[in-house]
Design a protein around this motif. Structure first.
Motif, PDB file in Angstrom:
ATOM      1  N   GLY A  41     -10.935   0.978  -1.164  1.00  0.00           N
ATOM      2  CA  GLY A  41     -10.887   0.829   0.286  1.00  0.00           C
ATOM      3  C   GLY A  41      -9.595   1.373   0.882  1.00  0.00           C
ATOM      4  O   GLY A  41      -9.286   1.118   2.053  1.00  0.00           O
ATOM      5  N   GLN A  42      -8.829   2.152   0.097  1.00  0.00           N
ATOM      6  CA  GLN A  42      -7.606   2.778   0.661  1.00  0.00           C
ATOM      7  C   GLN A  42      -7.980   3.643   1.866  1.00  0.00           C
ATOM      8  O   GLN A  42      -7.329   3.596   2.898  1.00  0.00           O
ATOM      9  CB  GLN A  42      -6.895   3.617  -0.420  1.00  0.00           C
ATOM     10  N   HIS A  43      -9.024   4.457   1.712  1.00  0.00           N
ATOM     11  CA  HIS A  43      -9.608   5.142   2.873  1.00  0.00           C
ATOM     12  C   HIS A  43     -10.912   4.429   3.206  1.00  0.00           C
ATOM     13  O   HIS A  43     -11.671   4.049   2.316  1.00  0.00           O
ATOM     14  CB  HIS A  43      -9.848   6.623   2.583  1.00  0.00           C
ATOM     15  N   TYR A  44     -11.157   4.255   4.487  1.00  0.00           N
ATOM     16  CA  TYR A  44     -12.280   3.400   4.896  1.00  0.00           C
ATOM     17  C   TYR A  44     -13.074   3.984   6.059  1.00  0.00           C
ATOM     18  O   TYR A  44     -14.219   3.628   6.268  1.00  0.00           O
ATOM     19  CB  TYR A  44     -11.739   2.010   5.296  1.00  0.00           C
ATOM     20  N   ASP A  45     -12.470   4.910   6.850  1.00  0.00           N
ATOM     21  CA  ASP A  45     -13.231   5.510   7.958  1.00  0.00           C
ATOM     22  C   ASP A  45     -14.408   6.296   7.389  1.00  0.00           C
ATOM     23  O   ASP A  45     -14.301   6.870   6.307  1.00  0.00           O
ATOM     24  CB  ASP A  45     -12.348   6.516   8.729  1.00  0.00           C
ATOM     25  N   ARG A  46     -15.467   6.374   8.175  1.00  0.00           N
ATOM     26  CA  ARG A  46     -16.626   7.151   7.728  1.00  0.00           C
ATOM     27  C   ARG A  46     -16.224   8.593   7.426  1.00  0.00           C
ATOM     28  O   ARG A  46     -16.615   9.169   6.413  1.00  0.00           O
ATOM     29  CB  ARG A  46     -17.669   7.139   8.851  1.00  0.00           C
ATOM     30  N   ALA A  47     -15.400   9.158   8.301  1.00  0.00           N
ATOM     31  CA  ALA A  47     -15.009  10.557   8.133  1.00  0.00           C
ATOM     32  C   ALA A  47     -14.123  10.776   6.904  1.00  0.00           C
ATOM     33  O   ALA A  47     -14.007  11.885   6.408  1.00  0.00           O
ATOM     34  CB  ALA A  47     -14.273  11.039   9.382  1.00  0.00           C
ATOM     35  N   MET A  48     -13.475   9.724   6.428  1.00  0.00           N
ATOM     36  CA  MET A  48     -12.571   9.872   5.281  1.00  0.00           C
ATOM     37  C   MET A  48     -13.220   9.375   3.992  1.00  0.00           C
ATOM     38  O   MET A  48     -12.659   9.554   2.913  1.00  0.00           O
ATOM     39  CB  MET A  48     -11.282   9.056   5.516  1.00  0.00           C
ATOM     40  N   LEU A  65     -12.881  -3.108  -2.873  1.00  0.00           N
ATOM     41  CA  LEU A  65     -11.736  -4.030  -2.788  1.00  0.00           C
ATOM     42  C   LEU A  65     -11.235  -4.178  -1.350  1.00  0.00           C
ATOM     43  O   LEU A  65     -10.417  -5.061  -1.066  1.00  0.00           O
ATOM     44  CB  LEU A  65     -10.588  -3.563  -3.699  1.00  0.00           C
ATOM     45  N   GLU A  66     -11.670  -3.271  -0.476  1.00  0.00           N
ATOM     46  CA  GLU A  66     -11.380  -3.357   0.972  1.00  0.00           C
ATOM     47  C   GLU A  66      -9.914  -3.618   1.291  1.00  0.00           C
ATOM     48  O   GLU A  66      -9.582  -4.486   2.083  1.00  0.00           O
ATOM     49  CB  GLU A  66     -12.256  -4.442   1.605  1.00  0.00           C
ATOM     50  N   VAL A  67      -9.020  -2.828   0.671  1.00  0.00           N
ATOM     51  CA  VAL A  67      -7.591  -3.098   0.900  1.00  0.00           C
ATOM     52  C   VAL A  67      -7.079  -2.534   2.223  1.00  0.00           C
ATOM     53  O   VAL A  67      -6.105  -3.043   2.764  1.00  0.00           O
ATOM     54  CB  VAL A  67      -6.706  -2.576  -0.259  1.00  0.00           C
ATOM     55  N   THR A  71       1.800  -0.267   3.968  1.00  0.00           N
ATOM     56  CA  THR A  71       2.891   0.502   3.364  1.00  0.00           C
ATOM     57  C   THR A  71       2.519   0.764   1.905  1.00  0.00           C
ATOM     58  O   THR A  71       1.564   0.178   1.380  1.00  0.00           O
ATOM     59  CB  THR A  71       4.208  -0.295   3.401  1.00  0.00           C
ATOM     60  N   GLN A  72       3.308   1.604   1.269  1.00  0.00           N
ATOM     61  CA  GLN A  72       3.021   1.920  -0.139  1.00  0.00           C
ATOM     62  C   GLN A  72       2.952   0.647  -0.979  1.00  0.00           C
ATOM     63  O   GLN A  72       2.044   0.455  -1.780  1.00  0.00           O
ATOM     64  CB  GLN A  72       4.117   2.839  -0.696  1.00  0.00           C
ATOM     65  N   ALA A  73       3.937  -0.228  -0.783  1.00  0.00           N
ATOM     66  CA  ALA A  73       3.990  -1.434  -1.607  1.00  0.00           C
ATOM     67  C   ALA A  73       2.862  -2.400  -1.244  1.00  0.00           C
ATOM     68  O   ALA A  73       2.264  -3.023  -2.124  1.00  0.00           O
ATOM     69  CB  ALA A  73       5.345  -2.120  -1.462  1.00  0.00           C
ATOM     70  N   GLN A  74       2.570  -2.504   0.045  1.00  0.00           N
ATOM     71  CA  GLN A  74       1.470  -3.407   0.447  1.00  0.00           C
ATOM     72  C   GLN A  74       0.154  -2.971  -0.174  1.00  0.00           C
ATOM     73  O   GLN A  74      -0.580  -3.781  -0.748  1.00  0.00           O
ATOM     74  CB  GLN A  74       1.327  -3.416   1.973  1.00  0.00           C
ATOM     75  N   GLN A  75      -0.122  -1.659  -0.064  1.00  0.00           N
ATOM     76  CA  GLN A  75      -1.388  -1.147  -0.624  1.00  0.00           C
ATOM     77  C   GLN A  75      -1.434  -1.370  -2.131  1.00  0.00           C
ATOM     78  O   GLN A  75      -2.429  -1.844  -2.672  1.00  0.00           O
ATOM     79  CB  GLN A  75      -1.513   0.352  -0.344  1.00  0.00           C
TER      80      GLN A  75
END
Ligand code: UD1
Length: 365
Positions: A41-48, A65-67, A71-75
């Motif tokens: 879920g890092q990318h989630y838009d339909r276009a992405m 996982l719908e993350v 930020t880098q650390a949060q993700q």
């Protein structure tokens, strides 16, 4: 045997598609191998994301996982925590990660800490630029990878130099190119083609999303201005990444020949690249696709983790200073751009080789 296939961000999807297809084919033949597709879920838009699943026939993820963004650390933290829970409940035998995005690194760490083997598709490549989040992701992932599936001899050499034994390195080629070759007959004209009355070879294609180019307003504006000048009367089609869109909004870029669009689907974007006069980009994957399509490619970066696109292919590194853009356009217009060849094993059969190696490694025949 259960293999987790990890995908999180746009460039992952074309890399996993042929591997999943091959695994399904082998399973249908009765081999004891199963996979679980984990979308972080890092990318989630339909276009992405969603669009690529549909166009490339990738099955619906078994787990999401719908993350989301962060930020880098949060993700990284969110992905590790959520993927670890999945593994604790139902462990896999092998975690297969692709490319160099944050999801790649985070899942490989979570798996390895539970003593699950890690396979890295596109392992071993290095830009040498530690300011890129992707370079950190590559180095961390490779430091705990068990099996490396590599795209080039340079990657093999990088791995050997860091002490990886030859029996863990499998030079197989490029799964992104499997997807490219497989879809050549399915390409579709993007909407912008009719809208702008585009003609083959009479427009340029631009993509920009690296923090080094798009997070600094002056640098972003300077690059686009020079590209607009270099292109002269020809339009420059610019599908804009969400990260870039946010910054463009702030600086208000307006040049008549720079035509901005939403991010495109795979089949539309490759159609655009195949027919363009040249590509101007800061992406890594697009330099590989341009190389195989024989399309001149100007890369707005100081380094590349894919040197074969420069030494063998059609790519050239211009750096990130706007003043490098004009002279490159001049050389292109004088017909002095190199023709390029196709790198070794970028032949459309990489996923097949990967799955064969896995069957051998796990005695699954
Ligand atoms: C990520 C990868 C990069 C890859 C690129 C392709 C890392 C470190 N970087 O960069 O290697 O080349 O994907 O696109 O993993 N956003 C949306 N919708 C989405 C996804 C993102 O609007 O579906 C926006 C969010 O504002 C987000 C920003 O884009 O904060 C950046 O997304 P992120 O996944 O952090 O990195 P990318 O720049 O996309």
């Amino acid at each position: 045997m259960l293999i987790d296939i990890i995908a999180g961000a746009r460039p992952n999807f074309m890399k996993i598609a042929p591997i999943i297809e091959e695994l399904r084919a082998i399973k249908a033949k009765g081999v004891n191998v199963d996979y679980r597709l984990v979308h972080t879920g890092q990318h989630y838009d339909r276009a992405m994301s969603g669009n690529f699943f549909e166009q490339l026939g990738i099955p619906h993820p078994d787990i999401n996982l719908e993350v989301g963004s962060g930020t880098q650390a949060q993700q990284t933290a969110r992905i590790m925590e959520r993927y670890e829970s999945v593994l604790l409940e139902n462990p896999a035998h092998l975690c297969m990660v692709v490319g160099d995005v944050t999801s790649t690194m985070a899942c490989s760490i979570a798996a390895k800490k539970l003593n699950i083997s890690v396979a890295h598709v596109e392992g071993g490549i290095r830009s040498g630029d530690m300011t890129m989040p992707e370079e950190v992701n590559r180095m961390v992932t490779d430091s705990i990878t068990d099996y490396f599936f590599t795209t080039s001899e340079t990657a093999n050499a990088n791995l050997r130099k860091s002490g990886v034994a030859d029996n863990r390195i499998f030079f197989v080629g490029n799964t992104m190119i499997d997807t490219l070759l497989k879809n050549m007959s399915r390409l579709e004209k993007p909407e912008i083609w009719g809208k702008e009355k585009l003609q083959s070879q009479k427009y340029y294609t631009l993509t920009l999303h690296r923090p080094a180019n798009v997070d600094d307003e002056k640098s972003l504006k300077g690059l686009i201005e020079e590209i607009s000048k270099g292109a002269e009367e020809l339009p420059v089609i610019f599908p804009v990444h969400p990260r870039t869109a946010k910054n463009l909004e702030k600086i208000g870029v307006d040049y008549p020949n720079i035509i901005m669009t939403e991010p495109m689907g795979y089949l539309q974007f490759i159609y655009l690249v195949k027919n363009t006069r040249a590509v101007i980009t800061d992406s890594g994957g697009i330099t590989e696709e341009a190389t195989v399509l024989g399309v001149p490619c100007m890369t707005l970066r100081d380094s590349t983790e894919r040197p074969e696109t420069v030494t063998v292919g059609t790519n050239e590194l211009l750096g990130i200073k706007p003043e490098a853009v004009g002279p490159a356009f001049e050389r292109l217009k004088r017909g002095e751009w190199k023709k390029g060849e196709i790198p070794e094993l970028w032949d459309g059969k990489t996923a097949q080789r990967i799955v064969e190696h896995i069957l051998n490694l796990y005695n699954l025949y």
